[in-house]
Design an enzyme around this catalytic site. Sequence first.
Site, mmCIF file in Angstrom:
data_model
loop_
_atom_site.group_PDB
_atom_site.id
_atom_site.type_symbol
_atom_site.label_atom_id
_atom_site.label_comp_id
_atom_site.label_asym_id
_atom_site.label_seq_id
_atom_site.Cartn_x
_atom_site.Cartn_y
_atom_site.Cartn_z
ATOM 1 N N GLU A 1 12.394 1.121 1.405
ATOM 2 C CA GLU A 1 13.322 1.600 2.429
ATOM 3 C C GLU A 1 12.762 2.832 3.146
ATOM 4 O OE1 GLU A 1 15.488 -0.347 3.304
ATOM 5 O OE2 GLU A 1 15.641 -1.632 1.551
ATOM 6 N N ASP B 1 7.296 -3.637 2.421
ATOM 7 C CA ASP B 1 6.925 -4.053 1.066
ATOM 8 C C ASP B 1 5.593 -3.435 0.656
ATOM 9 O OD1 ASP B 1 9.112 -5.570 0.349
ATOM 10 O OD2 ASP B 1 8.186 -7.501 0.792
#
Length: 652
Positions: free
Chosen positions: A501, A564
């Site tokens: 995030e 990711d």
Amino acid sequence: MRLDNYSSNQTLPTMASGFPVDTARLTDDLYEAVNGKWAEQATIPGDHSSTGGFMDLVDNIEHTLMSDFDDLLAGKLTPANPEMAEFKKLYTLALDFDQRETNGVAPLKPYLAKIEALTDFSDLNAHLAEWFLTDLPTPVDISVEPDMKDTSNYALYLDAPSLILPDKTYYEKDNPAAKQLMPVFTATATKVLVLAGYTEARAQEIVEQAKAFDAQIAPHVKSAEESADYVKMYNPFPLADIDAKIDNLDLTGTIKQLINDVPDQVILPQPTFFDAANDLLTPANFANLKSWMLVNTALSATGALTEDFRQIGGTYRRALSGQKEARSQKKAAYYLATGTFGQVVGDYYGRKYFGEAAKTDVREMVLKMARVYQNRLKTNDWLSTATSQKAIVKLQKLTIKVGYPDEIDPLYSKFKIDESVSLFENLQNITEIAIKNHFDHWGQPVDRKRWDMSANTVNAYYSPSNNEIVFPAAILQKPFYSLDQPSSANYGGIGAVIAHEISHAFDNNGSQFDEFGNLNNWWTDADMAHFKDLAQAMIEEFDGIEFAGQKVNGKLTVSENIADAGGLSCALEAAKSSTEIDLKAFFINWANVWRMKATKEYMQLLLSIDVHAPAKLRANVQVKNLDDYFKTFDVKPTDNMYLAPEKRVKIW
């Protein structure tokens, strides 16, 4: 002490599911080595389209809360606040299927009658503001959202309506999925209209006209791939110019009724739709538009009416995902009620099952990951000093929200349930309150305390317009995070999620917003050019990979793949700085959290519209970009998991 020796003598763990890791496959297929034994035994429940890591947590929370709410309904559990008392009333109504059968289609009838009574565009314009406020279908969407270039204030956004099929690409000639899905939609919509009282012939006519209007919209809206370029949503135009383009729709008058103001400027996420709108919204096409409204109104109501409506109305959605059967009545009632009172239920869940102590503990973990990320920005070998310093400022301004909000959104205190009227009518009243509240934001400062997810949601998000990361309580549990797991396993789970995030602040979309959440380029030209080259490398790494009979779209998934990669790399560094290091546990839990078994239909749907790569590829592809993965498992050039150093994509 050499980092590449840390995990050489560690034993491989058994996963929380009880299935052992297939050590022989760790260099061949990490995901299958960790999850293959589980997948052999796993079955997808009939009312699911998938099972596995995230869905297991959803199911566990569902079981826990349904049990608690049984006690609530039985009077064994006292509502924690007035909002919870209203939730109890709604849940009771949702469960009363006998009363729903008695009410039948009557609650929906007045709304269908309103649409049927429309004679022309002049008539529609006279009621258009009412249409928006009562959530009836409209050929243009209007919303009040933070201005992407001035996020302390709201702007007015005008957008295109949604399509019947999941994405505009389904409307391309000879699309095989469309050939399967559109007949299911046709049958579903026709049967729902017959249940609503139309003759078979009239129902068929209405559905064909609705499909015709939908097909006219499709060429003029963005695909999922195009929509994934978030920044291109910001297209400001003078309202007068947009209104002048559409002869038969009174946008200015409607907007004035909705917000008691006429802004000079509006934002169009999909401007090409408005270039074509005048050709769609013609007197000759009015019958098709009316039928489109009727179909959407009827289908949206099915979950709040009788069991026949619920079962038949969900047929198309189940076909999209390969779900074999509808939820039970009890589960359907649970999700309807908890979805309506989301933050109320989330507050209950967070305070009972997460608590302030865990909230503080996880917040400290987030701060630690942010410090690791800051150090990585400082030592980055391709950013200039000027851009690096700006990135660090943005990181330091990042707002962190963990667990659950400090207080329930005041909007929920306005939701009052009238037990003397139908479930449908209560839901309609709540919808109208929420819509009015939405338009009342106009002219007010942006509320940055608001959460977009309830605490019982198994997910997390980054908001570029708020420059904030949010971790609801539901995701902060095993296998992502547990004191029973090695710290390295926690870093491979929740650590990677946290850093993922954070990385969204610096992906291809988030990187174009500044520390205040405003769309504002803070990069040097050279750094941005190099970043785009790296993003292109990430696109190419995923693009075209065969999966579930289709191919991965690298452009659609690039922002999540960048996040990711950054998240995993940052979490790995944090794991290596811990006093107890077990990189095998780190990588194995990374693969474990992506455990998923899904229907082919659901996997293909996600490939078409989801900005995330398939779970298996998230597990397997990203580790191949990390040198430590090859050292940890002694991966050789002859192994399937091997990727040559020059092909490894390293961004953050």
